[in-house]
Design an enzyme around this catalytic site. Structure first.
Site, PDB file in Angstrom:
ATOM      1  N   ASP A   2      -6.784  -1.342   1.320  1.00 31.84           N
ATOM      2  CA  ASP A   2      -7.131  -0.381   2.360  1.00 31.84           C
ATOM      3  C   ASP A   2      -7.803  -1.182   3.469  1.00 31.84           C
ATOM      4  OD1 ASP A   2      -7.402   2.097   3.513  1.00 31.84           O
ATOM      5  OD2 ASP A   2      -9.180   2.665   2.395  1.00 31.84           O
TER       6      ASP A   2
ATOM      7  N   ARG B 115      -5.176   2.263  -4.447  1.00 32.30           N
ATOM      8  CA  ARG B 115      -4.364   1.474  -3.529  1.00 32.30           C
ATOM      9  C   ARG B 115      -4.604  -0.013  -3.708  1.00 32.30           C
ATOM     10  NH1 ARG B 115      -7.732   4.292   0.412  1.00 32.30           N
ATOM     11  NH2 ARG B 115      -6.657   6.065  -0.496  1.00 32.30           N
TER      12      ARG B 115
ATOM     13  N   ARG C 138       0.848  -1.193   0.000  1.00 39.81           N
ATOM     14  CA  ARG C 138       0.000   0.000   0.000  1.00 39.81           C
ATOM     15  C   ARG C 138       0.887   1.246   0.000  1.00 39.81           C
ATOM     16  NH1 ARG C 138      -4.604   2.513   2.624  1.00 39.81           N
ATOM     17  NH2 ARG C 138      -4.375   4.700   2.063  1.00 39.81           N
TER      18      ARG C 138
ATOM     19  N   ASP D 118      -9.509  -0.561   7.061  1.00 33.15           N
ATOM     20  CA  ASP D 118      -9.995   0.439   8.016  1.00 33.15           C
ATOM     21  C   ASP D 118     -10.745  -0.226   9.158  1.00 33.15           C
ATOM     22  OD1 ASP D 118      -9.072   2.748   6.741  1.00 33.15           O
ATOM     23  OD2 ASP D 118     -10.864   2.920   5.492  1.00 33.15           O
TER      24      ASP D 118
END
Length: 199
Positions: A127, A124, A115, A129
């Site tokens: 990701d 990217r 990344r 999160d």
């Protein structure tokens, strides 16, 4: 020297040991529930998402309990057509890691898949999160909980709702109601794709 089957380093882990580890994991200092959102729009997107899920499962103190269906979504915050579309999914975890350690692990998974953080809203490979951690509500700038934009992102809410229809976004409200408010435009279910729950 060639390794033989008597070499303990190449022996499969006995099922009894695996069961003991799983049993210990269940009783380990009150594991917390966490919701993570995964997205990829570079490279082999499905393979990268699965690799990230497997890496999370390989983390001590983390158990992946559920994996959502895959959605294909348009990139957020950029001009239409300027980036490839994303594959998105949500995973539910049980973890004994505190939020800061889980965030470190999420960043380590991103780094493992190369990344790059050159620009905000940039394309990217992966990701990862943290959307929610137990019922924690925190405005810590290092890790705001729940995720400050989760309530307005259909690519988070739709897969989360699929895997946990009665889910609540802590301090905000029911995921089903939030999803009803933002709608599903630009968020396409990919029934032809599947992510596996780690064994």
């Amino acid at each position: 020297m060639n390794k033989t089957h008597s070499d303990p380093t190449v022996q499969p882990v006995p099922a009894s040991v695996t069961e003991q580890v799983d049993a210990a994991d269940i009783t380990l200092s009150n594991p917390k529930r966490a919701v993570l959102s995964l997205g990829s729009n570079l490279g082999n997107r499905l393979e990268t998402l699965q690799g990230a899920i497997d890496a999370l499962e390989d983390t001590p103190g983390v158990r992946v309990k559920a994996v959502s269906p895959v959605y294909e979504t348009e990139p957020w915050g950029v001009d239409p057509g300027s980036q490839p579309s994303y594959f998105n999914a949500v995973v539910l975890l049980k973890t004994t890691l505190p939020p800061a350690s889980l965030l470190e692990r999420a960043h380590a998974v991103e780094e493992a898949f190369h990344r790059v953080r050159d620009e905000r809203w940039g394309a990217r490979t992966i990701d990862v999160d943290i959307v929610a951690y137990a019922d924690v509500v925190s405005d810590d700038p290092a890790l705001t909980l729940p995720h400050p934009r989760a309530h307005e992102r259909a690519f988070v809410l739709a897969p989360w709702h699929d895997v946990e229809p009665a889910a609540q976004l802590p301090g905000v409200g029911a995921v089903a109601e939030l999803l009803g408010g933002v709608g599903r435009e630009g968020v396409l279910p990919r029934a032809d794709l599947e992510l596996r729950l780690p064994e």
